[in-house]
Enzyme design. Structure first.
Site, PDB file in Angstrom:
ATOM      1  N   ASP A 196      33.952  26.186  22.155  1.00  0.00           N
ATOM      2  CA  ASP A 196      32.744  25.640  21.539  1.00  0.00           C
ATOM      3  C   ASP A 196      32.800  24.123  21.700  1.00  0.00           C
ATOM      4  OD1 ASP A 196      30.421  25.331  19.662  1.00  0.00           O
ATOM      5  OD2 ASP A 196      30.877  27.432  19.257  1.00  0.00           O
ATOM      6  N   HIS A 266      26.834  24.374  23.819  1.00  0.00           N
ATOM      7  CA  HIS A 266      28.092  24.403  23.058  1.00  0.00           C
ATOM      8  C   HIS A 266      29.293  24.058  23.951  1.00  0.00           C
ATOM      9  CE1 HIS A 266      26.822  25.701  19.097  1.00  0.00           C
ATOM     10  NE2 HIS A 266      26.070  26.643  19.621  1.00  0.00           N
ATOM     11  N   GLU A 333      21.840  28.600  21.135  1.00  0.00           N
ATOM     12  CA  GLU A 333      21.605  27.212  20.754  1.00  0.00           C
ATOM     13  C   GLU A 333      21.792  26.240  21.919  1.00  0.00           C
ATOM     14  OE1 GLU A 333      22.550  27.135  16.005  1.00  0.00           O
ATOM     15  OE2 GLU A 333      24.230  26.731  17.347  1.00  0.00           O
TER      16      GLU A 333
END
Length: 542
Positions: A196, A266, A333
């Site tokens: 991440d 990410h 995202e």
């Protein structure tokens, strides 16, 4: 004579006591009079060597938590044993009958012992978990089991639990304990979130610099986002040897490990290692020092030849390292603004006929899917990967509202429901909870009541629901204490929801079982939240 009377009294109590098994079995009945007592030195016989791990698991449990050592009788190599009944023993039998995987039949037979027959080896293992839940939750209490018969099978094939080890790192020994927790709840998939913005946590022989640089951050925030920054050198990663140990350990418990490498967003830890992979290569990059950087920091991969070479190298090695069928690509995202602001990216999109940034995201996902498919594996991704279109053989993990999962089903994809409002165990369980956690509440009852199968689906769409999963994101969970506190008892509610037939589910019955389940957690030395008891105004006698 006094001892005989005491045992008889305990036997009567065992017969009268309601069963407290989570998840609730499909069928459980008291089967006549009499009891079976499990004693030290009792023999556990297996029909073939495929069941040795299940027998060992049972023997380890009774010895470790109850102080009752059992003897495992293993057939000679290459030999199968007839499914005979052992007097005063425990018999495990793999029927291998082609029926529902994980299904089993358990019988407590006075004068004979305990017999567990599984449709397959996994079914035997789940029968062992049910037997464990029929045992006392305190050492020293004699394990006297009433005559009973259990017939059981799982509702869904996929019963998963996730763990984010990026924001906070946990050693292999705790990962193994976490896997044991899944096994004891009859869950069968471990989703391991390994990369991440804050770190890259798995060794890559093809790119050793990823962990040399990308596994370490300078600090983190203290308190709820945006919080207060504190310098805190922090790092850690899993070697190939660590991964193999975890995978082997999980396989012995019939759990498949699904690794996640999150792209094309990410990716701040990747960009900290390779700033040239960014749409802004001249800007300095480092592993994220805070949580919640979506649309705040440029963390997306640029569509460049060297980036695609990187993705091929990394996902090829990941497929070789993890023997399971499934590889998770993330895909959530991914902030489009950074691509919109990049002339190089816009030129790539024009050259490749990509209509918008959603199509570019799908281009990345398709590329990785080709790499994964070439290795004989199947791709899993968060529900955003549907936005620009994706091939039908991708599995969608629905983390946003359930309608995104419904969209996946209606476009012919298998789906796993992990909707955050019902499945994110890092959320607080009650408003009075003092522990830091993201905004929003997730009570035990809400987890239990989550409707995994949405209304108004066709039979075919319903068949595409693979199962459901709980998730544990660790931005505000820095310790093993808080991991367990966040998991329990909500993992029990998840387990019953994904295993038990709908008609056997009952919040009232489940509520009755929670106190015993928490006593079981105490036996294991596991921490848990007592919010359920406070909210229900239940006074515990401890």
């Amino acid at each position: 004579m006094t001892a005989i009377f005491a045992i008889s009294a305990l036997a009567g109590q065992a017969q009268e006591k309601q069963f407290s098994i989570i998840p609730e079995p499909a069928e459980i009945t008291v089967a006549g009079e009499g009891t079976v007592q499990i004693e030290g030195g009792m023999l556990v016989r297996v029909s073939d060597s495929s069941l040795v791990a299940s027998a060992d698991f049972l023997a380890d449990y009774t010895n470790r938590y109850l102080g009752i050592p059992l003897r495992v009788d293993v057939p000679k190599k290459g030999k199968k044993r007839t499914a005979d009944k052992a007097v005063n023993g425990i018999v495990l039998v793999n029927r291998n009958n082609g029926e529902v995987s994980g299904g089993y039949r358990l019988e407590v037979i006075p004068g004979t012992g305990i017999r567990i027959e599984g449709n397959d080896a996994a079914g035997v293992f789940y029968g062992v978990q049910t037997l464990i839940q029929m045992l006392p939750v305190r050492a020293g209490v004699l394990p006297i089991l009433a005559a009973a018969k259990v017939v059981d099978y799982p509702r869904f094939a996929y019963r998963g639990m996730h763990l984010d080890v990026v924001r906070h790192f946990f050693p292999v020994e705790f990962i193994k304990k976490y896997i044991d927790y899944l096994a004891l709840h009859k869950l069968n998939y471990f989703h391991w979130h390994l990369t991440d913005d804050q770190a890259w946590r798995v060794e890559m022989k093809c790119r050793p610099e990823l962990t040399a640089k990308g596994s370490v951050r300078e600090g983190e925030i203290e308190g709820l986002y945006p919080g207060k920054y504190q310098p805190l050198p922090y790092g850690g990663y899993y070697t190939h040897e660590d991964v193999r140990e975890v995978v082997r350990y999980a396989a012995e418990r019939y759990i498949t490990v699904i690794p996640e490498i999150d792209i094309p967003g990410h990716c701040m830890a990747v960009l900290a290692t390779y700033p040239q992979f960014s749409t802004t290569p001249d800007e300095p990059k480092k592993c994220a020092l805070t949580w919640g950087i979506f649309n705040k920091f440029n963390n997306v991969l640029a569509p460049k030849p060297e980036v695609f070479d990187f993705l091929k190298d990394v996902f090829s090695e990941l497929c070789d390292l993890f023997p399971g069928q499934y590889i998770h690509v993330g895909g959530d995202e991914c902030a489009k603004r950074w691509w919109q602001e990049s002339e190089q990216t816009q030129r790539f999109m024009r050259d490749h006929g990509l209509a918008d940034e959603k199509a570019l995201q799908s281009y990345f996902i398709h590329y990785v899917q080709d790499v994964v498919n070439a290795k004989g594996k199947t791709l899993v991704g968060w529900d955003e990967i549907l936005e620009g279109g994706i091939s039908e053989d991708c599995i969608i993990m629905n983390w946003r509202r359930p309608n995104y999962g419904v969209k996946a089903l209606k476009t012919g994809h298998r789906a796993i429901f992990a909707c955050s409002a019902w499945s994110y165990f890092n959320m607080k369980e009650s408003r009075t909870q003092s522990e830091i956690g993201p905004r929003g509440l997730l009570s035990l009852e809400k987890v239990y009541d989550f409707q995994i199968v949405p209304d108004s689906l066709t039979d075919r769409q319903t068949e595409l629901i693979w199962g459901a999963q709980g998730c544990l994101w660790t931005e505000y969970i820095p310790t093993t204490w808080k991991v367990e506190f966040s998991l329990f008892p909500r993992m029990a509610a998840l387990a019953e929801n994904v295993w038990s037939p709908v008609e056997k589910k009952s919040w009232d019955n489940f509520s009755r079982k929670v106190e015993t389940q928490c006593e079981r957690y105490e036996l294991w030395g596991a921490r848990y939240s007592d919010a359920f008891f406070r909210l229900q105004d239940i006074v515990r006698k401890r």
